[in-house]
Motif scaffolding. Structure first.
Motif, mmCIF file in Angstrom:
data_model
loop_
_atom_site.group_PDB
_atom_site.id
_atom_site.type_symbol
_atom_site.label_atom_id
_atom_site.label_comp_id
_atom_site.label_asym_id
_atom_site.label_seq_id
_atom_site.Cartn_x
_atom_site.Cartn_y
_atom_site.Cartn_z
ATOM 1 N N ALA A 12 0.856 -1.308 0.156
ATOM 2 C CA ALA A 12 0.051 0.089 -0.022
ATOM 3 C C ALA A 12 0.794 1.507 -0.072
ATOM 4 C CB ALA A 12 -0.887 -0.078 1.126
ATOM 5 N N GLU A 13 1.887 1.345 0.860
ATOM 6 C CA GLU A 13 2.928 2.249 0.925
ATOM 7 C C GLU A 13 3.334 2.632 -0.383
ATOM 8 O OE1 GLU A 13 6.878 4.046 3.011
ATOM 9 O OE2 GLU A 13 6.058 2.140 3.734
ATOM 10 N N ARG A 14 3.824 1.727 -1.057
ATOM 11 C CA ARG A 14 4.561 1.399 -2.323
ATOM 12 C C ARG A 14 3.890 2.159 -3.401
ATOM 13 N NH1 ARG A 14 6.178 -3.663 -5.684
ATOM 14 N NH2 ARG A 14 3.970 -3.756 -5.695
ATOM 15 N N ASP A 15 2.449 1.716 -3.516
ATOM 16 C CA ASP A 15 1.577 2.011 -4.433
ATOM 17 C C ASP A 15 1.090 3.503 -4.310
ATOM 18 O OD1 ASP A 15 1.553 -0.243 -5.518
ATOM 19 O OD2 ASP A 15 -0.648 -0.946 -4.577
ATOM 20 N N GLN A 16 1.045 4.082 -3.029
ATOM 21 C CA GLN A 16 0.850 5.586 -2.654
ATOM 22 C C GLN A 16 1.908 6.442 -3.450
ATOM 23 O OE1 GLN A 16 0.211 6.427 1.484
ATOM 24 N NE2 GLN A 16 -0.495 8.337 0.993
ATOM 25 N N LEU A 17 3.277 5.735 -3.120
ATOM 26 C CA LEU A 17 4.445 6.625 -3.572
ATOM 27 C C LEU A 17 4.525 6.495 -5.036
ATOM 28 C CD1 LEU A 17 7.222 5.467 -1.074
ATOM 29 C CD2 LEU A 17 6.103 7.703 -1.124
ATOM 30 N N VAL A 18 4.115 5.568 -5.541
ATOM 31 C CA VAL A 18 4.025 5.653 -7.309
ATOM 32 C C VAL A 18 3.084 6.618 -7.723
ATOM 33 C CG1 VAL A 18 3.572 3.984 -8.999
ATOM 34 C CG2 VAL A 18 4.839 3.068 -7.204
ATOM 35 N N ALA A 19 2.094 6.781 -7.057
ATOM 36 C CA ALA A 19 0.931 7.479 -7.528
ATOM 37 C C ALA A 19 1.534 9.021 -7.317
ATOM 38 C CB ALA A 19 -0.205 7.370 -6.717
ATOM 39 N N SER A 20 2.211 9.230 -6.287
ATOM 40 C CA SER A 20 2.964 10.445 -6.093
ATOM 41 C C SER A 20 3.866 10.916 -7.266
ATOM 42 C CB SER A 20 3.622 10.730 -4.802
ATOM 43 O OG SER A 20 4.694 10.035 -4.788
ATOM 44 N N LEU A 21 4.607 9.986 -7.933
ATOM 45 C CA LEU A 21 5.377 10.502 -9.023
ATOM 46 C C LEU A 21 4.814 11.132 -10.264
ATOM 47 C CD1 LEU A 21 7.705 7.108 -9.166
ATOM 48 C CD2 LEU A 21 8.009 9.320 -7.930
ATOM 49 N N GLY A 22 3.500 11.105 -10.289
ATOM 50 C CA GLY A 22 2.959 11.710 -11.435
ATOM 51 C C GLY A 22 2.846 10.903 -12.757
ATOM 52 N N THR A 23 3.030 11.797 -13.789
ATOM 53 C CA THR A 23 3.052 11.279 -14.956
ATOM 54 C C THR A 23 4.468 10.598 -15.467
ATOM 55 O OG1 THR A 23 1.558 12.965 -15.902
ATOM 56 C CG2 THR A 23 2.662 11.514 -17.680
ATOM 57 N N VAL A 24 4.248 9.341 -16.224
ATOM 58 C CA VAL A 24 5.632 8.732 -16.828
ATOM 59 C C VAL A 24 6.154 9.623 -17.842
ATOM 60 C CG1 VAL A 24 6.422 6.773 -17.474
ATOM 61 C CG2 VAL A 24 4.750 6.449 -15.857
ATOM 62 N N LYS A 25 7.240 9.716 -17.780
ATOM 63 C CA LYS A 25 7.843 10.664 -18.577
ATOM 64 C C LYS A 25 8.516 9.614 -20.079
ATOM 65 C CE LYS A 25 12.114 13.526 -19.464
ATOM 66 N NZ LYS A 25 13.180 14.115 -19.078
ATOM 67 N N SER A 26 8.927 8.640 -19.587
ATOM 68 C CA SER A 26 9.023 7.459 -20.631
ATOM 69 C C SER A 26 9.231 6.078 -20.315
ATOM 70 C CB SER A 26 10.420 7.992 -21.568
ATOM 71 O OG SER A 26 11.590 7.824 -20.572
#
Length: 412
Positions: free
Chosen positions: A187-201
């Protein structure tokens, strides 16, 4: 008066000790004349290996992919995981949001989740004793790798140690399982991934195979398909192209390996050529890793002084690191036989051999020495003995030390 008395006592005491020493010596001489004292050694089979040693160059069907240094990279596949061509194996996020600390935390959470998941799978196969033995063995591996300056091996052993320490928690009853911890970390990992925003590439695998997050820059320098026609000079250039300080990982690239089949190119002196035959299987040591490989091809140098050997295998040894350059020892000759102390070897009627004890009777066994080193002879097993002689065999009791030995003597 007291002095005279003490002097007499000292004289009597010294005379008594002297008499006791004479009696002990007489008893020893009598015992030694009646009872024989011999030192024996069991003839136990061992292997004597002759090796051709050198440096090997690892060849695999692999392709590297460069990763943009202008963003934060998060790997979506684990090392060794099977991936398909075109599958996304890493994502690069905007550097303004994907700070190194967040990416590092996500990757560490992924590693921890993977570690605990493996531990839950493995725990049922370990006892308290076996898990502690495994932990101690891994600690020794880490110490040895650190001492040798091999950071990669130390890191891999450290990862395995983390798994075994988690297994130990379950085996020792400290926890029942890690399900809740895995759920919380996911759950913590998924939350952090969501905070990264849009994938650049996104980074896609260039082919179907097995993913590795590290590359050394020499992927594709020598292709497996080229080995049928490769020349000696090309083999030599491949080995010399990798300098010791370049034999390391490039953090800006990952790679996919498409096949289990892999090759090793190594050089030996041409006078070793008679020991090698194309298509034959050999025992090969790559560093401390022992494996079986077939000799795929051999290529002689133009001056006839060197030979390039190309070995192949489709078996990947456990925990093998596939560093581009490896120290190589190829077992080209293996002899079974017996190690014998030099002091046990005699010559009777010009025949080399050893005295053995059969029951209480001394007998003679012929030996055929094929190697000697550090006060030890190595006698070949199974050779044809001279007429009237018997060859040394398994578990004969070799007499290493004894007095006045001869065939037929009875040892009390």
């Amino acid at each position: 008066m007291d002095r005279q008395y003490l002097s007499r006592v000292m004289i009597y005491l010294l005379l008594g000790l002297f008499a006791l020493a004479i009696i002990c010596e007489l008893c020893y001489q009598f015992y030694d004349s009646v009872y024989e004292s011999v030192e024996t050694l069991d003839a136990v089979k061992k292997s004597l290996c002759k090796t051709a040693d050198g440096i090997g160059y690892i060849v695999r069907d692999e392709k590297a992919v460069d990763i943009s240094p202008d963003g934060g990279c998060m790997y979506l596949a684990r090392d060794g995981e099977k991936v398909n061509k075109g599958q996304t194996v890493a994502a690069v996020y905007d550097e303004t949001k994907a700070d190194a600390e967040t990416i590092d935390r996500i990757n560490r959470l992924s590693d921890e989740i993977n570690c605990l998941t493996q531990a839950q799978t493995l725990a049922g196969g370990y006892s308290v004793v076996s898990v502690e033995t495994a932990i101690e063995g891994l600690r020794m591996q880490i110490a040895a790798a650190a001492s040798a300056g091999d950071a990669k091996k130390a890191s891999e052993a450290s990862d395995e140690l983390s798994v075994m320490l988690a297994v130990s928690e379950i085996v020792h009853g400290k926890v029942k399982n890690f399900k809740q911890r895995i759920t919380d970390m996911t759950a913590e990992r998924d939350q952090l991934v969501a905070s990264l925003g849009t994938v650049k590439s996104e980074i896609s695998s260039p082919l179907t195979g097995f993913f590795y997050s590290r590359a050394d820059g020499y992927e594709g320098a020598v292709l497996p398909d080229s080995l049928d026609e490769i020349t000696f000079d090309e083999c030599d250039r491949a080995l010399s192209s990798v300098k010791s300080d370049d034999n390391r990982e490039k953090v800006s690239a990952c790679k996919t390996v498409s096949s289990f089949k892999w090759y090793v190119i190594c050089m030996v002196d041409a006078d070793e050529a008679v020991r090698f035959a194309t298509g034959k299987e050999y025992t090969v040591f790559l560093g401390q890793t022992k494996t079986q490989m077939n000799l795929y091809r051999s290529v002689e140098s133009g001056d006839g002084e060197k030979l390039a050997l190309i070995f192949e295998s489709d078996v990947i040894p456990a925990k093998f690191d596939f560093a581009r350059l490896q120290s190589v020892s190829v077992v080209c000759e293996e002899t079974e036989g017996y190690e014998i102390p030099a002091e046990a070897v005699r010559y009777v009627n010009g025949v080399p051999g050893v005295y053995v004890l059969r029951g209480s009777v001394v007998e003679y066994r012929e030996i055929k020495s094929v190697h000697s080193e550090n006060g030890m002879f190595f006698s070949e097993d199974g050779f044809e003995a001279s007429k009237g002689q018997t060859a040394l065999s398994f578990y004969d009791l070799i007499i290493v030390r004894g007095k006045d030995l001869y065939v037929g003597k009875i040892i009390s």
